[in-house]
Write a protein that holds these residues in place. Structure first.
Motif, short mmCIF file in Angstrom:
data_model
loop_
_atom_site.label_atom_id
_atom_site.label_comp_id
_atom_site.label_asym_id
_atom_site.label_seq_id
_atom_site.Cartn_x
_atom_site.Cartn_y
_atom_site.Cartn_z
N PRO A 41 36.60 -42.30 -17.16
CA PRO A 41 37.44 -41.29 -16.49
C PRO A 41 36.63 -40.04 -16.13
O PRO A 41 35.71 -39.65 -16.86
CB PRO A 41 38.51 -40.97 -17.54
CG PRO A 41 38.55 -42.18 -18.43
CD PRO A 41 37.14 -42.69 -18.47
N ALA A 42 36.99 -39.39 -15.04
CA ALA A 42 36.23 -38.26 -14.50
C ALA A 42 36.03 -37.13 -15.50
O ALA A 42 35.00 -36.46 -15.49
CB ALA A 42 36.91 -37.73 -13.25
N GLY A 43 36.99 -36.87 -16.40
CA GLY A 43 36.88 -35.77 -17.35
C GLY A 43 36.68 -36.22 -18.79
O GLY A 43 36.93 -35.45 -19.72
N TYR A 44 36.21 -37.44 -18.98
CA TYR A 44 36.10 -38.01 -20.32
C TYR A 44 35.19 -37.16 -21.22
O TYR A 44 34.09 -36.78 -20.84
CB TYR A 44 35.55 -39.44 -20.25
CG TYR A 44 35.45 -40.11 -21.60
CD1 TYR A 44 36.58 -40.51 -22.29
CD2 TYR A 44 34.21 -40.31 -22.19
CE1 TYR A 44 36.49 -41.12 -23.54
CE2 TYR A 44 34.11 -40.91 -23.44
CZ TYR A 44 35.24 -41.31 -24.11
OH TYR A 44 35.15 -41.90 -25.34
N GLY A 45 35.68 -36.89 -22.43
CA GLY A 45 34.91 -36.13 -23.42
C GLY A 45 34.67 -34.68 -23.05
O GLY A 45 33.79 -34.04 -23.61
N GLY A 46 35.45 -34.17 -22.07
CA GLY A 46 35.26 -32.80 -21.63
C GLY A 46 34.05 -32.63 -20.72
O GLY A 46 33.60 -31.51 -20.48
N SER A 84 23.86 -41.74 -11.90
CA SER A 84 23.88 -41.73 -13.37
C SER A 84 24.06 -40.32 -13.91
O SER A 84 24.07 -40.13 -15.12
CB SER A 84 22.58 -42.32 -13.92
OG SER A 84 21.52 -41.39 -13.78
N THR A 85 24.24 -39.34 -13.04
CA THR A 85 24.33 -37.94 -13.45
C THR A 85 25.63 -37.64 -14.20
O THR A 85 26.71 -37.98 -13.74
CB THR A 85 24.23 -37.01 -12.22
OG1 THR A 85 23.00 -37.28 -11.55
CG2 THR A 85 24.28 -35.54 -12.62
N ILE A 86 25.46 -36.98 -15.35
CA ILE A 86 26.59 -36.54 -16.17
C ILE A 86 26.50 -35.02 -16.24
O ILE A 86 25.46 -34.48 -16.62
CB ILE A 86 26.53 -37.16 -17.58
CG1 ILE A 86 26.49 -38.69 -17.48
CG2 ILE A 86 27.70 -36.68 -18.44
CD1 ILE A 86 25.95 -39.37 -18.71
N ARG A 87 27.58 -34.34 -15.88
CA ARG A 87 27.57 -32.86 -15.85
C ARG A 87 28.38 -32.30 -17.01
O ARG A 87 29.45 -32.79 -17.33
CB ARG A 87 28.13 -32.36 -14.53
CG ARG A 87 27.31 -32.84 -13.35
CD ARG A 87 27.63 -32.11 -12.06
NE ARG A 87 26.83 -32.65 -10.98
CZ ARG A 87 25.55 -32.41 -10.77
NH1 ARG A 87 24.91 -31.63 -11.60
NH2 ARG A 87 24.91 -32.95 -9.76
N PHE A 88 27.83 -31.24 -17.61
CA PHE A 88 28.50 -30.53 -18.69
C PHE A 88 29.24 -29.34 -18.09
O PHE A 88 28.75 -28.71 -17.16
CB PHE A 88 27.49 -30.06 -19.73
CG PHE A 88 26.74 -31.19 -20.38
CD1 PHE A 88 27.29 -31.87 -21.45
CD2 PHE A 88 25.50 -31.58 -19.91
CE1 PHE A 88 26.61 -32.92 -22.05
CE2 PHE A 88 24.81 -32.63 -20.50
CZ PHE A 88 25.37 -33.30 -21.57
N LEU A 89 30.41 -29.02 -18.62
CA LEU A 89 31.22 -27.93 -18.07
C LEU A 89 30.85 -26.57 -18.63
O LEU A 89 31.29 -25.55 -18.11
CB LEU A 89 32.71 -28.22 -18.32
CG LEU A 89 33.19 -29.56 -17.74
CD1 LEU A 89 34.66 -29.78 -18.06
CD2 LEU A 89 32.93 -29.62 -16.24
#
Length: 192
Positions: A41-46, A84-89
């Motif tokens: 999911p797009a917002g998984y794990g914050g 494969s990019t994962i972004r932190f908020l």
């Protein structure tokens, strides 16, 4: 006075321990889809997964061995470093993750802050036995790219990070430790 000093020391120690104990580990075991596959999911794990093409596997599939539980994530056949990019908020200290897969695949982390590459991990070769790949960077980041020569040939599990707002900066930690040292010296002086 001694009870006040003990209270300050105990409170400071508790605050430091709480700050360091707040790591988050995403295990992917709670995402279940039909036939053992589901999109992350797009917002998984914050985190922001919206620009990535990660999917969760929960069904047994060699050599894609999970490190813990059943869930782990994999890229599709069309996977690239960009997808494969994962972004932190929020500014984050990224610890690393566990990997398993086909022996011809390798992975490394490329770590970004405000669009600039700030660090890269070692390169890890795959096998069917999960191995941990540390980020190799202790500073904050806002994005991590899983770089690979063969994206669909590995899985990632137990993705570990901590919000940088919860980790004391080195200068803050030095001030706290100096204060504790002065408090201890004052206490010894009063006893002697």
């Amino acid at each position: 006075m001694h009870s006040i000093l003990r209270g300050v020391i105990a409170g400071t120690a508790l605050a430091l321990c709480t700050s360091f104990a707040s790591a988050t580990v995403l295990r992917f075991d709670d995402i279940v889809g039909p036939n053992g596959y589901a999109a992350v999911p797009a917002g998984y794990g914050g985190l922001d997964w919206s620009g990535s093409s990660w999917s969760v596997i929960t069904a047994p599939e060699a050599p894609f061995t999970a490190h813990s539980g059943d869930g782990r994530i994999v890229m599709g056949w069309d996977g690239t470093d960009a997808t494969s990019t994962i972004r932190f908020l929020a500014p984050t200290v990224f610890d690393g993750a566990w990997f398993a897969g086909y022996g011809e695949a390798t992975v490394r982390f490329d770590l970004y802050l405000a669009g600039a590459l700030v660090g890269s991990s070692e390169t890890l070769g795959m096998s069917d036995t999960p191995a941990f790949l540390a980020s190799g960077w202790t500073g904050t980041i806002d994005a991590v790219v899983v770089s690979s020569n063969l994206h669909a040939f590995y899985v990632m599990d137990d993705f570990s990070f901590q919000d940088a707002r919860e980790v004391p900066e080195p200068a803050t930690l030095a001030l706290v430790l100096a204060g504790l040292g002065l408090a201890g010296a004052a206490r010894r002086r009063r006893r002697g």
